[in-house]
Every structure is written in structure tokens, then in C-alpha cells.
Scaffold this motif. Sequence first.
Motif, mmCIF file in Angstrom:
data_model
loop_
_atom_site.group_PDB
_atom_site.id
_atom_site.type_symbol
_atom_site.label_atom_id
_atom_site.label_comp_id
_atom_site.label_asym_id
_atom_site.label_seq_id
_atom_site.Cartn_x
_atom_site.Cartn_y
_atom_site.Cartn_z
ATOM 1 N N THR A 540 0.842 -1.189 0.000
ATOM 2 C CA THR A 540 0.000 0.000 0.000
ATOM 3 C C THR A 540 0.883 1.248 0.000
ATOM 4 O O THR A 540 1.851 1.333 0.769
ATOM 5 C CB THR A 540 -0.962 0.010 1.208
ATOM 6 N N VAL A 541 0.558 2.202 -0.863
ATOM 7 C CA VAL A 541 1.369 3.403 -1.064
ATOM 8 C C VAL A 541 0.857 4.527 -0.164
ATOM 9 O O VAL A 541 -0.352 4.729 -0.024
ATOM 10 C CB VAL A 541 1.319 3.840 -2.544
ATOM 11 N N SER A 542 1.774 5.268 0.441
ATOM 12 C CA SER A 542 1.386 6.386 1.304
ATOM 13 C C SER A 542 0.709 7.475 0.475
ATOM 14 O O SER A 542 0.934 7.594 -0.732
ATOM 15 C CB SER A 542 2.616 6.953 2.016
ATOM 16 N N PRO A 543 -0.138 8.297 1.105
ATOM 17 C CA PRO A 543 -0.854 9.347 0.352
ATOM 18 C C PRO A 543 0.065 10.303 -0.401
ATOM 19 O O PRO A 543 -0.307 10.809 -1.460
ATOM 20 C CB PRO A 543 -1.653 10.071 1.443
ATOM 21 N N ASP A 544 1.278 10.554 0.108
ATOM 22 C CA ASP A 544 2.186 11.460 -0.596
ATOM 23 C C ASP A 544 3.026 10.742 -1.640
ATOM 24 O O ASP A 544 3.836 11.361 -2.329
ATOM 25 C CB ASP A 544 3.096 12.194 0.394
#
Length: 675
Positions: A540-544
Amino acid sequence: PHTGSSAQQIIMKIVTDEARPVTELRKSVPPNVAFAVAKSLEKLPADRFATAAAFATALIDSGSMAASAASVAMGAAQKDAPLARGLAWRLAPWVVTVAALGFAASRIGGTSDDGASEVIRYDATPTAGEPALQTWTGTSIALSPDGRTLAYLGSDATSGEHSIYLRDRDALAGRKVPGTVGASVPVFSPDGRWLAFLAGERLRKIALDGSGAVTLAQVPGDARGIHWGVGDQIVFNQAAGRAITLVSAAGGSPPVDVTVLSDTSAADHRWPRILPNGKGILLTVFPGSAEQARVAVLELETGEITELTRGTSARYADGVLVLGRVIAGVASIFAAPFDLDGLHLLADPVPLIEDVVVKTGGAGEFAISDNGALTYLAGDVAIDGLSLIGSDGRIDPLPIDLGDYHTPRFSPDGDVIALGRGDASGHDIWLFDIERSVLSRLTFDGSALKPLWSADGETIAYQSQSGGSGGGAIMRIRTDGSAEAERIVESEGLVVPLDWLDDSTLLTIDANGAAWQHTLGSDAEPTAWAPGPAVKSEITVSPDGQWIAYTSNETGQREVYVRPASGTGSQRQISVAGGDEPIWAPDGSTLYYRSRNSMMAVPVTSGVTFRAGDPLELFPDVSATGEFPARAWDIHPDGERFLVKQSIGTNSRLVVVVNWLSEVRARFVGAGDGR
């Protein structure tokens, strides 16, 4: 007695070469002992001793009529090799061991070890106060070779852990097998003293008392079938979209694939079972749904696979082939007489028991012992619900029908939930409108799983099991249904979309637990993300877009880690004492993950550098069914509500039938079987 360059060659020689009478090896063996040994090695159960006492009597009673008959037979056999062949003295290594130890031959014969022929049925479902029966991916129950011990998966109400439990026929409750926490797909060894199972992405074996645990192979996916057969070999399917693999139960040797999936195959191979004569392996050819599945047999000498009949999860016992078949959404047990030497059916399968659990992946929840006892789950197990959990811990079930649901995901605006939904015809992507409480279908090919929204909410990418070795493509479809789905990733094996690194870069996991980056709209080959031997999942990729959280088993248990989005640089372990299924808060201030039945929260600071605080328990006792290699839960864009798929329970009963095969054979009379 037989030699060869491989286990398969030795097994074939055991089947085809005649074994010498024991008197040829040592002339001084008394006639009654020679007779007892020969009778113990007969291939047909009816020709062996019915009880251990009868075997013992033949060994010590030199004046018995059996000894006289043995003397005549042995003398004739030594003079006439064709007659010896007619007596069918064919050896198999496991039978030699049984005879040498004086073990009761009736344990693997057609007569039950208690000498009774009466058919007896009883309900073995765990009662209130016992660990609840659990039904995970694959099979959840097994029966010992002598039919006296039942193995099943149970969940402890206090700890939330599920383990293997054993219940003897004369016991009122089950007992936990130590060392099997997190286990699935249990199966007994041929001698009934060991269990093989899947746990922590590894194939393991353990003695019934919990001792001697050994890891035999890495299994990065949800194994679609495990069987421990003759020659001390274990055959298994590693995951959807994979071939059948063989490994020694003694350990120390790498697994070997025994079937091959072509690049254009629309089906994979599942639910293998080694036949007792070692000539072949039963398997299921699975094209994406249980209704379309077909039972087949692999002939080990030639490598040829022959389809036998429609059905799934076939088992063999004493001349009978037992299988599951789904018709119009209803699953039943069918059976047919089977020629073990010729590897073919002697008659068409007939229906015997209706309303038996056969899961959407083709797993038949039934098991049969060598002496003809049967256990099965009756009813339904795919009973999942969706719930919203608020920041205060309040759980609100969504007004959606119970069913077989997978990987629910909020749309970017939080108004719609995309999810996989399964039935007997396969899996498809559905959309649930939260405000209107309306569930609508988005795909219709019966092979769609694990939806992933685009950032603008206009399309959904998903795993497809059509047209590529049972799971080798990622498709993308518009959420308004205005266009046909397009293929965006090709693969020879299973590939699962997990997250978008940016609008054109997709992160995936393959069947080996390796992570990949795919740049869409270009001819560039996919590149490995953070390559290494450890199995990765739940990316899962961080929002930034700067950091990626994921689960890895590199320490021997699943833990949550964070690494720069580039895949290079050092990683940071986030969880403590186990964790999986991470997800970022929408504002990037918190990283959530699951640890057993608890939801954990870790305050983080991301950007050019990354810092993480200590894990805090957010919600205790929140059960969510895991779904390797993707999450089984999601977070609302407002950051205040969590979406969890929960197993509501089962409507199934665990039934045991003693001496079931005697009842089955009565159905075969006049239907092509003369027994």
C-alpha cells in the motif's frame, strides 16, 4: 526389493514387477508364516486378514488349515512363476512395512477395524463452549486413514487464534494440536501419526502430539489442496494459477512440479490426491468455477492427464472414486467404481449426498478414510458480512445480504464499495451503493477478483482468471459499465493488483510472492520492486507517494514494514510480534495494521524522512477474514470509519458416517459394478 533412478520409477516397478515369495529369500521360513506374509500383502482388501488377531493366529498356528493351504500354494509358486503372478504377490513399500511390523491389515482394508459393517451416522459439530469450527480457503477437515480420528480447524473464543483440533470417534470433544496456530488445509500421513498443513506461507508437518514440527516447502499463496501419499510423498498446489507440485515428506529436497500449465491454458490444476498404487495422481482441472470443474488423473509414467468426469476434489478409497459436483448452485457428493490399475471409471458417477459444502474455488469439504468412513460439511460456510467500525469502536453492519465476499474497497469519494462476490459459477466484481443500499454487478465472466479503484474513481482494475493459466491477467473496466473490460497486464501465472504508485504505474504481486512495477501504455517489461527471497504481500502506497508499507515473512512470521517507494534503501519494521494488512490514514499521519484480532495504529511522520511511533491497540477483538495477498479491510476517505469483511459464522454441520462405502457399493449393483 525394487530400484530405480527416481521415486516415480520405483513406484512403477512396485506396481508392475512381481515380488518373490518369502521362501525364495529364506527357505527355512515355516509354511504358515510364509502364508501369513503373502496373505498380508494381497492387493485386494477382501483377500487380506480381517483382523490383527487372525494375522497373529496364522503366524503362530503351524497346524492350521491355512498353513496347509499356504504350503501347497508356496510350493506351486516356486515351481511355476505364472502361478505366482496369478497369486498377485505385488509389493508396495508401505505394505511391506505393515506386514513386517505385524500391523493390523484391516486398518487399510475394506472392512472396518472394529469388524462391524453397520452404517452409523453422527454429528461431530463442535458444541457451545468448544472452539468454533472454521472454514478458511481450501479444505478445513480431514479423516485419519483408519477413520477413527477427525481433524478440523477450530477458533479459540478467547485468543481468536485458530488451530487444528483432533476428535477421536469415542471422544465427546476435540483436543488442540500444539504448534498449529494459523494452520489451514490439514491432512493426515498414511500411517495416521502426523499431520501436514499450511501455515505462515509454508508447508509444514507435525506429529499429532505437537512434536517434531518441520517446514517442508515455501508456499507463497493459498494452497489449493495438499495430500500425503505413498512413498512418503506430499503433493500440493501452491496457489491459484499454479501447477501440481511434489515434495518429500522427509524434507531436505526441493519441490518438483509434476504437471505443466501452458501459456494459453484457461484452467489450472487443484486438489491433488496420490493414488495408493502410485501410478497416478487425481486432480481437478479448474477453469474458474466449481460448476465447470473437471476431475482428471495424471499418469506418472507418461505425464499424460486424462479427464474423467465433471466434478472437483476427487478422493479414492478401496475401488471407489468420490467427488464433489455442483449443479445449479447445489453441491453434492457423487461416487463411481474406479479401476485403479487402468486409471479409469467403470461406470458413471451417481449422486449420494446433497447439500454438501463445495467452495467457490472447488474445495470439497469432505474426506474419506481407507476403510470407508466419511466425514463432510453439510450446509453453507460462505457467510460473510460487511461492517463499518467508527473511531469510537462501534460496529455497524451494512445492509447487504450475507454471502461470499472478498477484498472490499471504498471508492475515492467513499460513496461506493467495490468487492469480489462468489458463487458456484465463479467470482465477479460487484458495486454496493452505500446510501441507496443497492448491490449491482460490474463484471460477468465469473473470473474477477480483488478490485482496485483508480484515483479518479472512473475505472477499476482487477485480477482475472480467464485466458492465462488460471489467473494470469489484470483487467480494467469503467465503473459505469459503458465499455468492455480491457487487459492491462499479461502474465503466465497468477498476478494480483495491489496499489497505484502513480496514474500509470501499477504495483502487483505474483504467485511466488514477488512484487512488480508495471508501467502501463509502454512496451517496457515489468521491473521487480524491492527484490529479495522473502514473500511480500498487501502493498500500500502512502498518500504522498513517498513510502510503501507491506507485509513480509523474512523473520519467519508476518510483519509490517515500510520502505521508500523506489524499492531501494533500508526498510523499517513497524509491527511488533506479528502484523499484516497495513493501510495508511488518508492524511498519512497514521499507519494501521492487523495483529491477530486487533487493529493497531502507529503514528508516523512521512516525507523526505520517515519516523514511526509505537504501535497502539485501536480496536481489540475485531475479527476480519484475511485474504492473501490483499487486505480484507479498508478505510473511508474521511479517515473516521473502517470497512471490515467479517465471517458471521457457518450454517454447516460436521457429519461422520462409519462404514459408508458398504452403503455406496449397494448403489453400484446393476450400475456397471459387479462387486
